[in-house]
Design an enzyme around this catalytic site. Sequence first.
Site, PDB file in Angstrom:
ATOM      1  CB  SER A  72      41.701  52.792 -44.771  1.00  0.00           C
ATOM      2  OG  SER A  72      42.193  52.878 -43.462  1.00  0.00           O
ATOM      3  CG  ASP A 132      41.959  45.523 -41.093  1.00  0.00           C
ATOM      4  OD1 ASP A 132      43.018  46.049 -40.698  1.00  0.00           O
ATOM      5  OD2 ASP A 132      41.132  46.129 -41.783  1.00  0.00           O
ATOM      6  CG  HIS A 149      44.080  48.149 -43.616  1.00  0.00           C
ATOM      7  ND1 HIS A 149      42.830  48.302 -43.059  1.00  0.00           N
ATOM      8  CD2 HIS A 149      44.439  49.365 -44.083  1.00  0.00           C
ATOM      9  CE1 HIS A 149      42.457  49.563 -43.177  1.00  0.00           C
ATOM     10  NE2 HIS A 149      43.406  50.225 -43.801  1.00  0.00           N
TER      11      HIS A 149
END
Length: 818
Positions: free
Chosen positions: A675, A748, A782
């Site tokens: 991330s 995601d 994610h």
Amino acid sequence: MKPVTKALLLLIVPALAFFGAEQYQKPPKAVLDVLNSRPTPTLSLNPARTYAVQGQPVRNPPIAELAQPMLRLAGLRINPKTNGLHNTIFDSSLTLRKIPEGAEIKVELPANPKLAGTHWSAEGSRFAFTNTAANTIELWLGDTTGKAHKVEGVRINAVMGGGFGGGGRGGAVAGPSDVQWMPDGKSLLVEVVKPDRGAPPPEPLVPSGPHVQESLGGAKGSATLEDMLQNPHDEDLFEYYATSQLAIVDAATGKMTPIGKAGIIEAVRISPDGKNLLVTTVHRPFSYLLSVRSFPKEIEIWDRAGKMIHKVASQPMEQRVSLTGVATGPRNIQWRPDQPATLMWAEALDGGDLKNQVPFRDHILALSAPFTGQAVELLKTEQRFQGVQMAEKGGLALVEDYERQKRWQRTFLVDLDKGGQPRLIWARNNQDRYKDPGRPMEKPLANGSRVILQDGDNIFLTGVGSSPTGDHPFLDRFNLATQKAEHLFRCDDDHYEVVEAILDTKGDKFLTRREGPTEPPNYYARTSSGGMTAVTKFPDPQPSIRGIHKELVKYKRNDGVDLSFTLYLPAGYKQGTRLPTVIWAYPYEYNDADTAGQVSGSDKRFTEMTGYSELFFALQGYAVLASTAMPVVGDPDTVNNTYVEQIVANAKAAIDKAASMGVTDPARVGVGGHSYGAFMTANLLAHCDLFKAGIAESAAHNRTLTPFGFQSETRTLWQAPDVYLKMSPFMYADKIKTPLLLIHGEADDNAGTFPIQSDRMYQAVRGNGGIVRLVFLPFEAHGYRAKETVEHVLWEKFAWFDKYVKNAGAPAGSNNNY
């Protein structure tokens, strides 16, 4: 003409990119053995502290689980087969343990269960939980004998209550749940699928017209969110699956009695006397830019029959709230736990905008049954109200406010009944871990509320006990009258031990979870005099990794900022051997160097390798610099002006330190992150030559695609265009000549990290002649969960760093796909 082989193509056009699906790959057996180990269970105590439920979590479900149907609507991911959320976390078994002796009682369960949401009754003899079956979510009830049964005819709707958040800027009821015990302990309040709702709305084959969005001015920029509604059919689907019916279920007979009319129930909370319900419902018009959290709401008080007896608030679409602001009107609405039926909430006095200079930003109001009078102001806060913790009796409360610019957090002791001047108890920079006094321990009440655990003037504080030598969790007895703290427990220097619960009224007996570098986490019944009795005896789930060396390392950046990382070295490492090295990090913003340089974490924790962690590289002969400090220091409004320079300085300092220790070969270092850590990784490859390769998981590489702010950045693209461009590694793709592996979940769900971010980054690096590989993971969000995915991700990461880091300088092979 002969067919053109892949090898021939590589000879003719060496820069040509290849696309296509691959089979899932597996990492080496030593890694698989660790991955397949059972995770250490955790305990959930009953209110009486006499029993605990021990769940066995499923670490990595099969990819078939993630391949279940999914509707992406209004910021939620719905499994239409079960009428719950998609890709949920569940347990595969439940075991009861007696406290403190730890005796086990097996809970009777259905075959192949998917269990979640254990809720104890107030007296602690029964518990409720859900089981997700093939086409429904069932309600189950168990007791402390281990007997459990399904409540027939109850189909739980977990779309809104199954973990959906409540009391933030939108002002919804705090702490929603799809299953709650009523205060009498004899019945449960549940949210069920609307009876006789019919078939889902069919998708129209021919559109009735264009899909239109319109703004008439005055709106504020919003975060770049995933899974928004796209068209009228999405609206209908969302309404169909999110609509639920409140009902009371008799725990003895299983009889279900509906309450009120069905609706999209964001949250519901029972008053302490059990006579009223605080209900927040969502209604049209829906938004195509905002999630359900921001949709229009009606916040009402209902009686037990479902009749509305008071309208608390009608909240419009939350589209004019700034990223640092709050909604006007009531927010953080809750029942006051120490009174039969009194509502308490906060309201902004500054229009919800920090730019407005006012003497008080918020005030706290209350209204008691029968809810016919005017709300009474209990307290004003100079800064933004953060929360309140109530004592069980006497009107005492701890109230927090927060000043964003200085990150300053204050806690006041207030008597909400008698009024008077609030008394300051604690004040600190909320990033100053060394000065964190801890949080008051709480206990549950029958209505589901929680209150501060109190013994006369004494309360009990627990915290991680951060210090320059690492974390030392503690339990303190704090006297509210004298404001003096007395240590009841502090973790020793050889373990990591945290207090989970107090087992008596005085704080003399408590439950801890204790672990050490070679000692797996287990629960112990402790006394303040030092006595310790084992409650659990969980074995080491991963004995094969116990030879790995772990060490907390501290050093300084070139400007004097203190930094640290946790060093992991392979089993059998010989001192002085320089190893290929992996740096794994995530940047954080700080106001000042003192807080940025504080040590967090502990090298005394038991190491368990899970998921696709960077720690697995230690099994492959690498030195691993985990949790490498990446502070970005500066004023909150402008800290990102020097983001690039600071992360490069952080990276250089880490490599220099590891090299000076003789463990790292500075010519063979790779960097990675997830991330925002992946965003950092691409930036490092674009702006320095310290690394041989990088791995970026689920990143947002182009900040112009998140134009209304990201992380702690509150300026918009139009207010700070240079910062957005400078911080976007996409804009420097032509400078990235270091091999970059991009990994991204195809589904995601995180704000801003759309899969297209990695797709376009791949195209940019590839188009500028760089070495780059893009791996899209089917059905993954994610974070990655499926067993096959996790195995494959580790295989990808090992292959990439083995080729470009461990074997840096070796002749390039001809097989670009390994």
